[in-house]
Design a protein around this motif. Structure first.
Motif, mmCIF file in Angstrom:
data_model
loop_
_atom_site.group_PDB
_atom_site.id
_atom_site.type_symbol
_atom_site.label_atom_id
_atom_site.label_comp_id
_atom_site.label_asym_id
_atom_site.label_seq_id
_atom_site.Cartn_x
_atom_site.Cartn_y
_atom_site.Cartn_z
ATOM 1 N N THR A 169 12.402 2.256 -31.244
ATOM 2 C CA THR A 169 13.469 2.378 -32.539
ATOM 3 C C THR A 169 13.101 3.747 -32.220
ATOM 4 O OG1 THR A 169 13.620 -0.428 -32.431
ATOM 5 C CG2 THR A 169 13.675 1.554 -34.212
ATOM 6 N N MET A 170 11.525 3.970 -32.648
ATOM 7 C CA MET A 170 11.417 5.354 -33.680
ATOM 8 C C MET A 170 11.650 6.376 -32.849
ATOM 9 S SD MET A 170 6.989 6.464 -35.026
ATOM 10 C CE MET A 170 7.109 6.656 -32.872
ATOM 11 N N GLU A 171 11.433 6.501 -31.524
ATOM 12 C CA GLU A 171 12.001 7.271 -30.255
ATOM 13 C C GLU A 171 13.312 7.739 -30.650
ATOM 14 O OE1 GLU A 171 9.851 9.486 -29.388
ATOM 15 O OE2 GLU A 171 7.960 8.579 -30.074
ATOM 16 N N ALA A 172 14.055 6.151 -30.448
ATOM 17 C CA ALA A 172 15.874 7.001 -30.908
ATOM 18 C C ALA A 172 16.195 7.220 -31.558
ATOM 19 C CB ALA A 172 16.882 5.275 -30.553
ATOM 20 N N THR A 173 15.235 6.668 -32.989
ATOM 21 C CA THR A 173 16.180 7.546 -34.232
ATOM 22 C C THR A 173 15.604 9.106 -34.050
ATOM 23 O OG1 THR A 173 15.388 5.898 -35.269
ATOM 24 C CG2 THR A 173 16.028 8.227 -37.247
ATOM 25 N N LYS A 174 14.231 9.583 -33.288
ATOM 26 C CA LYS A 174 14.237 11.256 -33.281
ATOM 27 C C LYS A 174 15.484 11.261 -32.171
ATOM 28 C CE LYS A 174 9.447 10.599 -33.762
ATOM 29 N NZ LYS A 174 7.867 11.100 -33.137
ATOM 30 N N TYR A 175 15.268 10.803 -31.350
ATOM 31 C CA TYR A 175 16.840 11.296 -30.316
ATOM 32 C C TYR A 175 18.167 11.530 -30.563
ATOM 33 C CZ TYR A 175 18.665 11.355 -25.934
ATOM 34 O OH TYR A 175 19.957 12.073 -24.450
ATOM 35 N N TYR B 272 15.729 7.278 -18.532
ATOM 36 C CA TYR B 272 16.504 7.121 -19.617
ATOM 37 C C TYR B 272 16.868 5.230 -20.078
ATOM 38 C CZ TYR B 272 17.840 12.108 -18.669
ATOM 39 O OH TYR B 272 17.779 13.309 -18.670
ATOM 40 N N ILE B 273 16.871 5.685 -21.455
ATOM 41 C CA ILE B 273 16.645 3.787 -22.202
ATOM 42 C C ILE B 273 18.122 3.874 -22.530
ATOM 43 C CG2 ILE B 273 16.087 2.108 -23.523
ATOM 44 C CD1 ILE B 273 13.926 3.220 -21.379
ATOM 45 N N ILE B 274 19.215 2.658 -21.966
ATOM 46 C CA ILE B 274 20.550 3.030 -22.335
ATOM 47 C C ILE B 274 20.775 1.528 -23.524
ATOM 48 C CG2 ILE B 274 22.817 2.703 -21.855
ATOM 49 C CD1 ILE B 274 21.505 4.719 -19.557
ATOM 50 N N SER B 275 21.670 1.411 -24.796
ATOM 51 C CA SER B 275 21.275 0.187 -24.971
ATOM 52 C C SER B 275 22.331 -0.287 -24.405
ATOM 53 C CB SER B 275 21.272 0.260 -27.077
ATOM 54 O OG SER B 275 21.810 -0.622 -27.679
ATOM 55 N N ARG B 276 22.279 -1.901 -24.051
ATOM 56 C CA ARG B 276 23.434 -2.779 -24.534
ATOM 57 C C ARG B 276 24.928 -2.651 -25.428
ATOM 58 N NH1 ARG B 276 20.886 -7.109 -20.470
ATOM 59 N NH2 ARG B 276 23.279 -7.641 -20.495
ATOM 60 N N GLU B 277 23.987 -2.877 -26.666
ATOM 61 C CA GLU B 277 24.877 -3.147 -27.657
ATOM 62 C C GLU B 277 25.497 -1.914 -28.016
ATOM 63 O OE1 GLU B 277 24.422 -4.823 -32.383
ATOM 64 O OE2 GLU B 277 22.397 -4.848 -30.693
ATOM 65 N N TYR B 278 24.799 -0.558 -28.389
ATOM 66 C CA TYR B 278 25.550 0.157 -29.083
ATOM 67 C C TYR B 278 25.994 1.101 -27.586
ATOM 68 C CZ TYR B 278 23.097 -0.793 -33.058
ATOM 69 O OH TYR B 278 22.434 -1.480 -34.170
ATOM 70 N N ARG B 279 26.089 0.937 -26.509
ATOM 71 C CA ARG B 279 26.519 0.974 -25.583
ATOM 72 C C ARG B 279 26.165 2.697 -25.176
ATOM 73 N NH1 ARG B 279 32.430 -1.792 -23.984
ATOM 74 N NH2 ARG B 279 31.314 -3.639 -24.662
ATOM 75 N N ARG B 280 25.436 4.062 -25.436
ATOM 76 C CA ARG B 280 24.889 4.959 -25.271
ATOM 77 C C ARG B 280 23.308 5.077 -25.254
ATOM 78 N NH1 ARG B 280 24.462 5.701 -32.117
ATOM 79 N NH2 ARG B 280 22.364 4.689 -32.050
ATOM 80 N N VAL B 281 22.945 6.118 -25.416
ATOM 81 C CA VAL B 281 21.879 6.232 -24.572
ATOM 82 C C VAL B 281 20.819 6.890 -25.551
ATOM 83 C CG1 VAL B 281 20.196 7.772 -24.021
ATOM 84 C CG2 VAL B 281 22.017 8.478 -22.710
ATOM 85 N N GLN B 282 19.076 6.239 -25.433
ATOM 86 C CA GLN B 282 18.661 5.321 -26.698
ATOM 87 C C GLN B 282 17.804 6.570 -27.010
ATOM 88 O OE1 GLN B 282 20.753 3.704 -29.475
ATOM 89 N NE2 GLN B 282 19.284 2.441 -29.715
ATOM 90 N N CYS B 283 16.699 6.467 -26.199
ATOM 91 C CA CYS B 283 15.749 7.594 -25.593
ATOM 92 C C CYS B 283 15.998 8.007 -24.945
ATOM 93 C CB CYS B 283 14.542 7.265 -26.766
ATOM 94 S SG CYS B 283 13.739 5.582 -26.489
ATOM 95 N N VAL B 284 15.494 8.918 -24.575
ATOM 96 C CA VAL B 284 13.916 9.601 -23.546
ATOM 97 C C VAL B 284 12.588 9.232 -22.935
ATOM 98 C CG1 VAL B 284 14.160 11.049 -20.781
ATOM 99 C CG2 VAL B 284 16.583 10.748 -22.211
ATOM 100 N N TYR B 285 12.354 8.848 -21.709
ATOM 101 C CA TYR B 285 10.619 9.042 -21.644
ATOM 102 C C TYR B 285 10.243 9.793 -20.204
ATOM 103 C CZ TYR B 285 9.796 5.589 -25.647
ATOM 104 O OH TYR B 285 9.963 5.143 -26.681
#
Length: 784
Positions: free
Chosen positions: A629-635, A550-563
């Protein structure tokens, strides 16, 4: 009348004859006594010969390398208490032994003397060999100055002492358990403190060195190999008899001795500071600060059981080494005075007191233990339990250390953590526990009974991160939380839902927090967790399911994407590097096929003196998370759907099997080259495992993660088991610094600090601690 007087010589002739007859009678009586003693010596020697012939095939198969040893010098220790006074007496005798610098030519403590040809010759040899011992022992009042000395008053050495002197050239400075190696084992590695080179700065006077050299016999070059092996085997057999004799004199069972030698007996605390004695080397240039070590301190706790007519004493023993009550140690380095000061403290005494009263562990929350029988009934589940902060030393916080984490209005703290959300506030000066709290008391939004014991610290933003798990009946909510100097009350970074997992550590970069969720299954879901005290009994590893990152953005404080990646397990992350050019993150981890490494840390098995139950090691594997970044847009577009999850590509960076890694803190979250870790020396050298090696890690290794063709550097000493290494930098060069570790010497039952040059892995310093520190899977931090 004339009297004819006899001359004086003639008058004294009858007296001479009478005196000669009396002297002859006395001499014959003395000879009879000497022959009796010599007969006893011959009997002991014959018994050793019989044992040697019986076990000779084992000796012939042993390696024919020279055996290195080192003599022992006595030092004094402070008085401390342990659970077993008889064990303590032997431990003190063994811990109060330090090794002096001995030239490599002195390769054995075994003499070349063979079996005497006559009783009179045996008596002469025995008396000549024992004369230095007897002269020194006569000036020492205690009867325990020699391991084989009789408990009662004795006018001379016993037959066992005579035989020991003939074959071993033994002395009061060569203790039975303090031998540098098991003679005849064929091992050629250095023993603890037998240095690589002659050290002119050794703190031993030249007079004592001359005495030691006189007691050590060099192995002659022209000695026949078979005779040498036979002699070494005899010496090993005699030392075994010495150990048995010493155990009988101290009322110790063979099991007690085995526990002491395993390095998993209760530790003694030293709450007042004491200067360490440097055995080899010199003070490291420029080294300043304090090393904090956290590991097991109390593994066995006695309690009383009232019977009908008597009161019996029993012992509660923790099952898993991760569950044992902790010992916190501090080793401080002062470059001005060039001194090293040590102190230690047992920081869960009130928890030990409760075990003594309740005859076991009464856990506060589900899954509070890894794998231990609590020795409690089902009714204990319904007894109201006090919270974590009921007492400063009432919780077992033994799995992680955080330096200067803001807690309860102060940042001058050492915080010890565990996997059930407890935070123990420790005074960094005297190691006194101030209080114990949980995350919910820091911030009511911090929910979850399970926590990640290894917090992550960002030195740029001075933020401390961790992950909490709130286990429900059908799913588990993960919360990534942060505590910083600007926000000491903390805040929740992000939350997500997944299955419950055993999470020991995670990774951070400049922009992301990466949380791996390993595939675990619970037969009855949350119900099983609620009623279980041991986490590993509730959760079972599922090889058929993947690991989720689980990839979490420290700036946006949310889950960005999952691998996702094929099933594996890991306890420790080495480093995580964010690559802006490729919009990816690379994570290096020590990976296993499953969680066997946790289940192998059973104390009863680790106490066995063999390598049949070794603690596993993992391989360094790099996971590449591309196109974040691309996977975050899809997620985000799929509203968090996990139907299409990109793979995390992985490759093995180093095939050498290691564990408990560290890197230069300067290169944390940056590209790096070198990693320092523990391992099994035989495995790393590609040799078959020897039964005498033991189960725990016995060497420190340096690996190059960018070039697998570079051979690893390995530091090891026979019968020594190091703790987690810690890197202390000297300048901006990545591998320019010191590697610090505390190792346990199972032959002398003591612990020592070793400082290595990080570039060459040469020993810079070895200093002896006042008491043995148990083997651990614990951790250490260095504070400047």
């Amino acid at each position: 009348m004339t009297t004819n007087a006899l001359p004086p010589s003639a008058a004294s002739e009858p007296l001479k004859s009478a005196g000669a007859e009396a002297n002859t009678t006395a001499v014959k009586a003395d000879v009879t006594v000497v022959e009796a003693d010599a007969t006893a010596v011959g009997a002991n020697a014959a018994a050793v010969e019989d044992a040697a012939e019986t076990l000779q095939p084992a000796a012939d198969s042993a390696s024919k390398k020279n055996l290195e040893t080192a003599p022992v010098a006595e030092i004094k220790d402070d008085a401390c208490t342990t659970v077993n006074p008889s064990v303590d007496s032997v431990a003190s005798a063994l811990e109060d032994s330090s090794i002096v610098d001995v030239p490599q030519s002195a390769s054995a403590v075994v003499g070349t003397a063979s079996t005497p040809e006559s009783p009179r010759e045996a008596e002469r040899i025995s008396r000549s060999l024992l004369s230095p011992v007897l002269s020194r022992s006569s000036s020492k009042a205690p009867a325990t100055s020699h391991p084989l000395q009789n408990s009662g008053d004795s006018a001379g050495p016993s037959p066992a002492e005579l035989a020991s002197a003939i074959l071993l050239k033994d002395s009061d400075t060569a203790r039975a358990f303090g031998s540098a190696a098991v003679l005849g084992s064929g091992e050629s590695e250095r023993t603890a403190f037998s240095p690589l080179q002659r050290n002119s700065t050794s703190p031993v006077s030249s007079g004592s060195m001359r005495g030691i050299h006189a007691e050590i016999a060099e192995v002659s070059d022209d000695e026949d190999s078979e005779d040498k092996q036979r002699r070494l085997f005899k010496a090993a057999e005699l030392r075994r008899l010495q150990r048995e004799q010493m155990a009988q004199n101290n009322n110790l069972s063979s099991e007690d001795i085995q526990i002491m030698r395993s390095g998993l007996s209760n530790a003694r605390e030293y709450v007042t500071s004491s200067e360490l004695r440097v055995l080899n080397g010199a003070f490291p240039d420029g080294l300043r600060g304090s090393l904090y070590l956290l590991g097991p301190g109390q593994l066995d706790i006695k309690y009383n059981v009232q019977r009908e007519l008597e009161q019996a004493t029993r012992v509660f023993t923790y099952g898993n080494i991760m569950d044992a009550l902790p010992l916190l140690s501090k080793i401080s380095f002062d470059p001005v005075s060039k001194t090293i000061v040590h102190r230690s403290r047992l920081i869960a005494k009130q928890a030990a007191g409760r075990i003594h009263m309740e005859h076991g562990v009464n856990t506060k929350v589900p899954g509070a233990l890894y794998l231990t029988d609590t020795n409690q009934t089902v009714l204990s589940k319904f007894i109201p339990k006090a919270p974590h902060h009921a007492s400063p030393e009432g919780e077992c916080c033994s799995q992680g250390i955080e330096l200067f984490m803001p807690l309860q209005g102060s940042s001058q703290t050492i915080v010890c953590t565990n996997h059930v959300g407890a935070l123990q506030n420790i005074d960094p000066a005297d190691l006194r526990p101030r209080s114990t709290v949980d995350f919910k008391s820091v911030n009511s939004a911090f929910k979850g009974a399970l926590s990640c014991p290894h917090m992550q610290y960002d030195s740029n933003t001075r933020e401390h991160f961790t992950v909490l798990q709130d286990v429900g009946f059908r799913s588990t909510t993960y919360s990534v939380v942060c505590i910083s100097e600007t926000q000491p009350e903390g805040y929740v970074v992000a939350s997500f839902t997944a299955q419950a997992s055993v999470l020991h550590s995670f990774a951070i970069t400049q922009d992301y927090i990466i949380v791996p969720v390993y595939p675990y299954d619970s037969p009855l879901g949350g119900m099983s967790y609620r009623w279980s005290d041991s986490l590993l009994e509730t959760l079972s590893f599922d090889h058929s399911r993947p690991v989720m990152f689980y990839i979490i953005s420290r700036e946006y404080r949310r889950v960005q994407c999952v691998y996702q990646a094929p099933s594996f397990f890991a306890l420790h992350q080495i480093n995580a590097v964010q690559e802006s050019a490729t919009d990816s993150v690379a994570i290096d981890m020590v990976t296993y096929d499953d969680d066997t490494v946790l289940r192998r840390m059973q104390i009863k098995e680790l106490r066995k003196s063999s390598s049949a139950f070794p603690v596993p090691t993992g391989v360094v594997r790099r996971f590449q998370l591309n196109g974040i970044t691309m996977e975050a847009t899809k997620y985000v577009g799929s509203k968090g759907s996990l139907s299409l999850i990109p793979p995390a590509h992985s490759r093995i960076v180093r095939a050498e099997r290691i564990e408990l890694c560290c890197i230069n803190p300067i290169v944390a979250a940056r590209p790096y080259t070198f990693v320092y870790a523990l391992g099994h020396s035989d495995t790393l050298r590609g040799q078959p495992t020897q039964s005498s090696v033991g189960a725990m890690y016995n060497c420190i290794v340096k690996l190059n993660t960018n070039d697998s063709s570079v051979e690893p550097l390995i530091w090891s000493r026979t019968h020594c088991f190091p703790s987690e290494p810690v890197f202390v930098p000297r300048n901006d060069t990545e591998d320019d610094g010191y590697v610090l570790s505390v190792f346990f010497d199972s032959m002398r039952i003591t612990s020592c600090l070793v400082v290595l040059d990080a570039q060459t892995f040469n020993e810079v310093l070895i200093a002896q601690l006042p008491a043995a520190i148990p083997l651990s899977f614990g951790h250490a931090k260095f504070a400047i």
